[in-house]
Design a protein around this motif. Structure first.
Motif, short mmCIF file in Angstrom:
data_model
loop_
_atom_site.label_atom_id
_atom_site.label_comp_id
_atom_site.label_asym_id
_atom_site.label_seq_id
_atom_site.Cartn_x
_atom_site.Cartn_y
_atom_site.Cartn_z
N SER A 64 33.62 55.77 30.98
CA SER A 64 34.01 54.80 32.00
C SER A 64 33.28 53.47 31.79
O SER A 64 32.07 53.45 31.56
CB SER A 64 33.67 55.31 33.41
OG SER A 64 34.54 56.36 33.75
N LEU A 65 34.04 52.41 31.86
CA LEU A 65 33.51 51.05 31.87
C LEU A 65 33.93 50.44 33.19
O LEU A 65 35.11 50.46 33.54
CB LEU A 65 34.08 50.23 30.70
CG LEU A 65 33.77 48.74 30.71
CD1 LEU A 65 32.27 48.49 30.57
CD2 LEU A 65 34.54 48.03 29.60
N PHE A 66 32.96 49.93 33.93
CA PHE A 66 33.25 49.27 35.19
C PHE A 66 33.25 47.76 34.95
O PHE A 66 32.28 47.22 34.43
CB PHE A 66 32.22 49.64 36.26
CG PHE A 66 32.25 51.09 36.62
CD1 PHE A 66 33.10 51.55 37.62
CD2 PHE A 66 31.46 52.00 35.95
CE1 PHE A 66 33.15 52.89 37.95
CE2 PHE A 66 31.49 53.35 36.26
CZ PHE A 66 32.35 53.80 37.26
N VAL A 67 34.35 47.11 35.31
CA VAL A 67 34.47 45.66 35.18
C VAL A 67 34.40 45.08 36.57
O VAL A 67 35.27 45.35 37.42
CB VAL A 67 35.79 45.28 34.48
CG1 VAL A 67 35.88 43.76 34.34
CG2 VAL A 67 35.89 45.95 33.11
N VAL A 68 33.35 44.31 36.83
CA VAL A 68 33.05 43.81 38.17
C VAL A 68 33.42 42.34 38.30
O VAL A 68 33.01 41.51 37.48
CB VAL A 68 31.55 44.01 38.50
CG1 VAL A 68 31.18 43.33 39.81
CG2 VAL A 68 31.21 45.49 38.54
N ASN A 69 34.19 42.05 39.35
CA ASN A 69 34.50 40.67 39.74
C ASN A 69 33.52 40.32 40.86
O ASN A 69 33.68 40.76 41.99
CB ASN A 69 35.93 40.57 40.30
CG ASN A 69 36.98 41.14 39.39
OD1 ASN A 69 37.00 40.85 38.21
ND2 ASN A 69 37.86 41.97 39.94
N GLY A 70 32.50 39.55 40.54
CA GLY A 70 31.50 39.18 41.53
C GLY A 70 31.84 37.85 42.17
O GLY A 70 32.02 36.85 41.48
N TYR A 71 31.92 37.83 43.49
CA TYR A 71 32.30 36.59 44.20
C TYR A 71 31.06 35.73 44.41
O TYR A 71 30.32 35.88 45.37
CB TYR A 71 33.03 36.94 45.50
CG TYR A 71 34.27 37.73 45.19
CD1 TYR A 71 35.37 37.11 44.59
CD2 TYR A 71 34.34 39.10 45.40
CE1 TYR A 71 36.51 37.82 44.24
CE2 TYR A 71 35.47 39.82 45.05
CZ TYR A 71 36.54 39.18 44.48
OH TYR A 71 37.66 39.90 44.12
N THR A 72 30.85 34.82 43.44
CA THR A 72 29.63 34.03 43.38
C THR A 72 29.83 32.55 43.68
O THR A 72 28.89 31.78 43.66
CB THR A 72 28.99 34.17 41.98
OG1 THR A 72 29.96 33.77 40.99
CG2 THR A 72 28.56 35.62 41.73
N GLN A 73 31.06 32.17 43.94
CA GLN A 73 31.35 30.79 44.32
C GLN A 73 32.60 30.80 45.19
O GLN A 73 33.47 31.64 45.02
CB GLN A 73 31.56 29.90 43.09
CG GLN A 73 32.79 30.26 42.26
CD GLN A 73 32.87 29.52 40.95
OE1 GLN A 73 32.12 29.86 40.04
NE2 GLN A 73 33.75 28.55 40.86
N TYR A 74 32.65 29.87 46.13
CA TYR A 74 33.81 29.85 47.03
C TYR A 74 35.03 29.29 46.32
O TYR A 74 36.06 29.92 46.24
CB TYR A 74 33.52 29.07 48.31
CG TYR A 74 34.72 29.01 49.21
CD1 TYR A 74 35.21 30.18 49.79
CD2 TYR A 74 35.39 27.82 49.45
CE1 TYR A 74 36.34 30.16 50.59
CE2 TYR A 74 36.51 27.79 50.25
CZ TYR A 74 36.98 28.95 50.82
OH TYR A 74 38.11 28.93 51.60
N HIS A 75 34.90 28.08 45.81
CA HIS A 75 36.04 27.37 45.23
C HIS A 75 35.85 27.22 43.74
O HIS A 75 34.76 27.43 43.21
CB HIS A 75 36.22 26.00 45.89
CG HIS A 75 37.63 25.57 46.00
ND1 HIS A 75 38.34 25.08 44.94
CD2 HIS A 75 38.49 25.56 47.04
CE1 HIS A 75 39.58 24.78 45.31
NE2 HIS A 75 39.69 25.08 46.59
N TYR A 76 36.89 26.82 43.04
CA TYR A 76 36.82 26.64 41.58
C TYR A 76 36.99 25.18 41.19
O TYR A 76 37.02 24.85 40.01
CB TYR A 76 37.90 27.47 40.88
CG TYR A 76 39.31 27.22 41.39
CD1 TYR A 76 40.08 26.20 40.87
CD2 TYR A 76 39.83 28.01 42.40
CE1 TYR A 76 41.36 25.96 41.35
CE2 TYR A 76 41.11 27.78 42.88
CZ TYR A 76 41.87 26.77 42.35
OH TYR A 76 43.13 26.54 42.84
#
Length: 152
Positions: free
Chosen positions: A74-86
């Protein structure tokens, strides 16, 4: 924090990490930087991101993830919410969100091998000296590695 040069995605697919983390905005875009590469390589991670509400500020400091079968492991790919806007000028990185993210990941995936790029210091304009200190503090005792991009 260990440091290596290379390609985070290739290293993950080669079995070097159990968990890879990249920084995301809160708008389900994944349209630039390493997020775009994650989206192309691991569409399940993008699908997980799209299950959240675009523009929801309460996502900051949290994450979604996809569990990928990588040659029987298993490989876990994490989307970390580290900024509000782009979009916009100045620093888009949210240092409190980065700290909260890594604290949470250390608890959920304790004992795993973590890999990540300079989260928040690329397109989001954050100060890597500050961010690396936050990550080191949050991941104390964990096996975590900064992967500085290199084609070599």
């Amino acid at each position: 924090m260990k440091q290596v040069k290379g390609d985070l995605i290739k290293l993950a697919l080669a079995g070097e990490f159990d968990v890879i983390i990249h920084g995301c905005n809160c708008f389900c875009a994944m349209g630039a930087g390493i997020a775009r590469q994650i989206r192309a390589t691991f569409p399940q991670a993008y699908d997980a991101d799209c299950q959240t509400t675009p523009g929801d500020r309460s996502k900051l400091g949290t994450y979604t993830h996809a569990q990928i079968d990588n040659q029987g492991t298993s490989l876990f790919v994490v989307n970390g919410y580290t900024q509000y806007h782009y979009d916009g000028n100045g620093v888009l990185s949210d240092y409190d969100a980065i700290s909260a993210l890594f604290l949470a990941l250390g608890k959920e995936f304790t004992g795993k091998r973590f890999g990540y790029p300079k989260i928040g210091a690329g397109l989001a304009g954050g100060d890597w000296a500050v961010i690396s200190g936050l990550i080191d503090k949050a991941m104390d005792g964990e096996d975590h590695t900064l992967v500085e991009f290199s084609r070599e």
